[in-house]
Scaffold this motif. Sequence first.
Motif, mmCIF file in Angstrom:
data_model
loop_
_atom_site.group_PDB
_atom_site.id
_atom_site.type_symbol
_atom_site.label_atom_id
_atom_site.label_comp_id
_atom_site.label_asym_id
_atom_site.label_seq_id
_atom_site.Cartn_x
_atom_site.Cartn_y
_atom_site.Cartn_z
ATOM 1 N N ARG A 1 -14.948 5.267 -11.281
ATOM 2 C CA ARG A 1 -14.235 6.128 -10.732
ATOM 3 C C ARG A 1 -12.644 6.046 -11.756
ATOM 4 N NH1 ARG A 1 -16.339 9.758 -8.455
ATOM 5 N NH2 ARG A 1 -15.344 10.128 -7.822
ATOM 6 N N PRO A 2 -12.082 7.446 -11.688
ATOM 7 C CA PRO A 2 -11.443 7.546 -12.275
ATOM 8 C C PRO A 2 -9.936 7.409 -11.871
ATOM 9 C CG PRO A 2 -11.865 9.590 -11.208
ATOM 10 C CD PRO A 2 -13.053 8.331 -11.582
ATOM 11 N N GLU A 3 -9.871 7.052 -10.333
ATOM 12 C CA GLU A 3 -9.293 7.494 -9.628
ATOM 13 C C GLU A 3 -8.103 6.116 -9.721
ATOM 14 O OE1 GLU A 3 -11.727 9.942 -7.155
ATOM 15 O OE2 GLU A 3 -11.860 8.358 -8.630
ATOM 16 N N CYS A 4 -9.035 4.599 -9.502
ATOM 17 C CA CYS A 4 -8.756 3.360 -9.560
ATOM 18 C C CYS A 4 -7.445 3.343 -11.096
ATOM 19 C CB CYS A 4 -9.660 2.390 -9.911
ATOM 20 S SG CYS A 4 -10.584 2.852 -8.837
ATOM 21 N N ALA A 5 -8.080 3.665 -12.240
ATOM 22 C CA ALA A 5 -6.472 3.578 -13.256
ATOM 23 C C ALA A 5 -5.875 4.691 -13.387
ATOM 24 C CB ALA A 5 -7.232 4.497 -14.543
ATOM 25 N N GLN A 6 -5.844 5.922 -12.340
ATOM 26 C CA GLN A 6 -5.036 7.399 -11.990
ATOM 27 C C GLN A 6 -3.874 6.373 -11.724
ATOM 28 O OE1 GLN A 6 -7.100 10.582 -11.345
ATOM 29 N NE2 GLN A 6 -8.278 11.118 -13.310
ATOM 30 N N HIS A 7 -4.895 5.845 -10.329
ATOM 31 C CA HIS A 7 -3.924 6.000 -9.372
ATOM 32 C C HIS A 7 -2.691 4.097 -9.638
ATOM 33 C CE1 HIS A 7 -1.939 6.667 -5.307
ATOM 34 N NE2 HIS A 7 -1.771 5.251 -4.880
ATOM 35 N N CYS B 1 -11.589 6.371 -3.266
ATOM 36 C CA CYS B 1 -13.020 7.525 -3.567
ATOM 37 C C CYS B 1 -14.090 7.018 -2.648
ATOM 38 C CB CYS B 1 -12.860 7.273 -4.868
ATOM 39 S SG CYS B 1 -12.969 5.830 -5.228
ATOM 40 N N GLU B 2 -13.118 6.697 -0.778
ATOM 41 C CA GLU B 2 -14.558 5.812 -0.479
ATOM 42 C C GLU B 2 -15.849 6.316 -0.147
ATOM 43 O OE1 GLU B 2 -14.546 3.954 4.102
ATOM 44 O OE2 GLU B 2 -12.872 4.665 3.321
ATOM 45 N N GLU B 3 -16.202 8.606 0.118
ATOM 46 C CA GLU B 3 -16.665 9.101 0.329
ATOM 47 C C GLU B 3 -18.167 8.969 -0.364
ATOM 48 O OE1 GLU B 3 -15.113 12.671 -0.483
ATOM 49 O OE2 GLU B 3 -13.699 12.313 -0.287
ATOM 50 N N HIS B 4 -16.768 8.617 -2.767
ATOM 51 C CA HIS B 4 -18.317 8.347 -3.179
ATOM 52 C C HIS B 4 -18.626 7.225 -3.554
ATOM 53 C CE1 HIS B 4 -16.648 12.213 -4.136
ATOM 54 N NE2 HIS B 4 -15.272 11.909 -4.456
ATOM 55 N N LEU B 5 -19.079 6.646 -3.204
ATOM 56 C CA LEU B 5 -18.828 5.036 -3.189
ATOM 57 C C LEU B 5 -20.559 4.534 -2.112
ATOM 58 C CD1 LEU B 5 -15.799 3.012 -3.170
ATOM 59 C CD2 LEU B 5 -17.090 4.229 -5.317
ATOM 60 N N PRO B 6 -21.940 4.643 -3.030
ATOM 61 C CA PRO B 6 -22.278 4.570 -2.061
ATOM 62 C C PRO B 6 -22.829 3.042 -1.066
ATOM 63 C CG PRO B 6 -23.133 3.612 -3.798
ATOM 64 C CD PRO B 6 -22.062 4.189 -4.202
ATOM 65 N N LEU B 7 -21.902 1.972 -1.704
ATOM 66 C CA LEU B 7 -21.644 0.598 -1.000
ATOM 67 C C LEU B 7 -20.628 0.522 -0.233
ATOM 68 C CD1 LEU B 7 -23.862 -1.636 -3.401
ATOM 69 C CD2 LEU B 7 -25.112 -0.347 -1.859
ATOM 70 N N GLY B 8 -20.123 1.505 -0.049
ATOM 71 C CA GLY B 8 -18.855 1.292 0.677
ATOM 72 C C GLY B 8 -17.197 0.990 -0.443
ATOM 73 N N PRO B 9 -16.354 1.106 -0.156
ATOM 74 C CA PRO B 9 -15.259 0.314 -1.196
ATOM 75 C C PRO B 9 -14.889 -1.675 -0.660
ATOM 76 C CG PRO B 9 -13.880 1.429 1.165
ATOM 77 C CD PRO B 9 -15.587 1.624 0.709
ATOM 78 N N ARG B 10 -15.153 -1.890 -1.823
ATOM 79 C CA ARG B 10 -14.601 -3.259 -1.403
ATOM 80 C C ARG B 10 -14.189 -3.854 -3.014
ATOM 81 N NH1 ARG B 10 -18.295 -8.731 -0.819
ATOM 82 N NH2 ARG B 10 -16.068 -10.128 -1.017
ATOM 83 N N PRO B 11 -12.765 -3.159 -3.538
ATOM 84 C CA PRO B 11 -11.780 -3.419 -4.677
ATOM 85 C C PRO B 11 -12.219 -5.215 -5.022
ATOM 86 C CG PRO B 11 -10.594 -2.013 -3.552
ATOM 87 C CD PRO B 11 -12.047 -2.648 -2.274
ATOM 88 N N VAL B 12 -12.603 -4.675 -6.563
ATOM 89 C CA VAL B 12 -12.630 -6.355 -6.861
ATOM 90 C C VAL B 12 -11.942 -6.261 -8.541
ATOM 91 C CG1 VAL B 12 -14.314 -8.290 -8.061
ATOM 92 C CG2 VAL B 12 -15.147 -6.421 -6.112
ATOM 93 N N LEU B 13 -10.738 -7.498 -8.000
ATOM 94 C CA LEU B 13 -9.591 -7.969 -9.666
ATOM 95 C C LEU B 13 -8.979 -9.023 -9.186
ATOM 96 C CD1 LEU B 13 -6.871 -5.207 -8.952
ATOM 97 C CD2 LEU B 13 -8.272 -5.610 -7.167
ATOM 98 N N ARG B 14 -8.571 -9.312 -9.905
ATOM 99 C CA ARG B 14 -7.493 -10.490 -9.725
ATOM 100 C C ARG B 14 -6.143 -10.776 -10.772
ATOM 101 N NH1 ARG B 14 -10.786 -15.980 -9.346
ATOM 102 N NH2 ARG B 14 -12.175 -15.128 -7.552
ATOM 103 N N ALA B 15 -4.934 -11.364 -10.577
ATOM 104 C CA ALA B 15 -4.056 -10.824 -11.191
ATOM 105 C C ALA B 15 -2.978 -11.842 -10.587
ATOM 106 C CB ALA B 15 -3.768 -9.508 -11.174
ATOM 107 N N ALA B 16 -1.971 -12.644 -11.470
ATOM 108 C CA ALA B 16 -0.689 -13.149 -11.057
ATOM 109 C C ALA B 16 0.348 -12.754 -12.151
ATOM 110 C CB ALA B 16 -1.351 -15.051 -11.039
ATOM 111 N N THR B 17 1.602 -12.848 -11.815
ATOM 112 C CA THR B 17 2.685 -12.302 -12.930
ATOM 113 C C THR B 17 2.827 -13.919 -14.401
ATOM 114 O OG1 THR B 17 4.139 -13.660 -11.470
ATOM 115 C CG2 THR B 17 4.166 -11.435 -11.334
#
Length: 197
Positions: free
Chosen positions: A101-107, A17-33
């Motif tokens: 943005r809904p794309e993250c959860a959906q995808h 959804c890059e075109e909708h992000l005013p500051l551009g994409p920078r996904p922030v998350l963290r996880a381990a199994t």
Amino acid sequence: MEPLESLLQQVRACRLCEEHLPLGPRPVLRAATSARLLIVGQAPGTKVHASGKPWDDQSGKRLRQWLNMSEELFYDETQVAIIPMGFCYPGKGKSGDLPPRPECAQHWHQQLLALLPNIELTLLVGKYAQDHFLGSAAKGTLTETVAAWPDYLPRYMPLPHPSPRNQFWLRRNPWFEADAVPALQQLVSTLFHQPNV
């Protein structure tokens, strides 16, 4: 490379959804199994977008107080996974930030959660996370859902957003910090202080 590591690399390179992000994409998350606690919030604010560190703001400070958790444990991804509803800063709205943005959860969500087999408790922070994860079991309002927190245990614990903007809500709902927060702290303490840890 582990499947989760590979998937996290893909997520961090996401431009859906890059075109909708005013500051551009920078996904922030963290996880381990190995993570046993999952925190699902809304989306990064500008401070978190700048630092790339989730909950690196006043909201995070209050959330850690509610959990009675040290920064060290909170940011130990082998113990705590942090996967918001939206991974990037969505922009400014009339009253605060825009919805995630809904794309993250959906995808991405289903793929990520499938690789987190050890999650014992998921904190649903805010209405977007509650509606998504609880579906028809969510109540009509965030207040009603959070007030019904015992109904969702042991899998989920719904929480209001710890943003400083929510001072009014916290003042109007003193039962939350009187009853729900001590229960939350007990759950977290049990989760991380078991003999086999």
